[in-house]
Write a protein that holds these residues in place. Structure first.
Motif, PDB file in Angstrom:
ATOM      1  N   ARG A 106       0.880  -1.256   0.038  1.00  0.00           N
ATOM      2  CA  ARG A 106       0.040   0.052   0.022  1.00  0.00           C
ATOM      3  C   ARG A 106       0.942   1.268  -0.027  1.00  0.00           C
ATOM      4  O   ARG A 106       0.491   2.385  -0.650  1.00  0.00           O
ATOM      5  N   TYR A 107       1.919   1.171   0.760  1.00  0.00           N
ATOM      6  CA  TYR A 107       2.855   2.250   0.635  1.00  0.00           C
ATOM      7  C   TYR A 107       3.473   2.772  -0.464  1.00  0.00           C
ATOM      8  O   TYR A 107       3.384   3.875  -1.059  1.00  0.00           O
ATOM      9  N   GLU A 108       3.962   1.628  -1.271  1.00  0.00           N
ATOM     10  CA  GLU A 108       4.550   1.944  -2.575  1.00  0.00           C
ATOM     11  C   GLU A 108       3.729   2.436  -3.552  1.00  0.00           C
ATOM     12  O   GLU A 108       3.823   3.256  -4.425  1.00  0.00           O
ATOM     13  N   GLU A 110       0.764   4.034  -3.067  1.00  0.00           N
ATOM     14  CA  GLU A 110       0.434   5.629  -2.415  1.00  0.00           C
ATOM     15  C   GLU A 110       1.623   6.428  -2.829  1.00  0.00           C
ATOM     16  O   GLU A 110       1.490   7.681  -3.374  1.00  0.00           O
ATOM     17  N   ARG A 111       2.745   5.914  -2.424  1.00  0.00           N
ATOM     18  CA  ARG A 111       3.988   7.023  -2.782  1.00  0.00           C
ATOM     19  C   ARG A 111       4.195   7.273  -4.322  1.00  0.00           C
ATOM     20  O   ARG A 111       4.193   8.376  -4.775  1.00  0.00           O
TER      21      ARG A 111
END
Length: 142
Positions: A106-108, A110-111
Motif C-alpha cells: 500500500r505504501y509503495e 500511494e507513494r
C-alpha cells in the motif's frame, strides 16, 4: 603496445558492465525489478492446491504434492496480490483530476500515485486504496 591496448580493452569492458548496474547499487528499489512494469515490481504471488470437492473451504494445501497425498485429483491456483491507489488533484483550471497507481504494498502504491500527481497537479490526496487479487494461473495436478 599490445599489452597496453589489452589493458585498455579490459578496463573499458569492466567499466561498461559496472555502469549498467550503477542504479542497482546506489539507488535501492530501482533496476531489474522495475523494468517493463510501469514503475512497480512483481506482485506477491501465492499458490494453493485444492481437490475438486467441497472440503477445501479452509484454503487448501500448500502445493500439488501435499494435495495429491490426500486426494485423487487436485487443482493448483496461483493468485497475485497488489494494491490499487487512486489519488485526486486539481489542474490549473481548477478541475479535479484522478490518477491510479499499483504496487506491491500500500505504501509503495500511494507513494507512486502521489509522486505522479504532484508532478502534474496541485492539492493531491489519496481518494481510495484497495487490495486486489488476480488469478494468474490454474492447472490440474497430475
Amino acid at each position: 603496445m599490445k599489452a597496453l591496448l589489452g589493458f585498455i580493452a579490459v578496463t573499458m569492458i569492466t567499466v561498461t558492465s559496472f555502469a549498467g548496474h550503477f542504479d542497482d547499487i546506489f539507488k535501492p528499489g530501482r533496476g531489474d525489478r522495475d523494468q517493463g512494469r510501469g514503475g512497480w515490481g512483481r506482485p506477491n504471488v501465492t499458490c494453493s492446491a485444492t481437490d475438486k470437492g467441497w472440503e477445501e473451504h479452509w484454503g487448501g494445501h500448500s502445493d500439488c504434492r501435499s494435495c495429491m497425498k490426500k486426494h485423487g485429483s487436485c487443482i493448483e491456483t496461483c493468485s497475485a496480490s497488489y494494491y490499487v491507489v487512486k489519488v485526486e488533484g486539481t489542474d490549473y483550471r481548477g478541475y479535479k483530476m484522478t490518477l491510479e497507481s499499483r504496487g506491491e504494498s500500500r505504501y509503495e502504491a500511494e507513494r507512486e500515485a502521489l509522486r505522479s500527481c504532484n508532478r502534474r497537479y496541485d492539492n493531491c490526496k489519496v481518494v481510495s486504496s484497495n487490495s486486489q487479487n488476480e488469478t494468474v494461473s490454474r492447472r490440474s495436478c497430475r
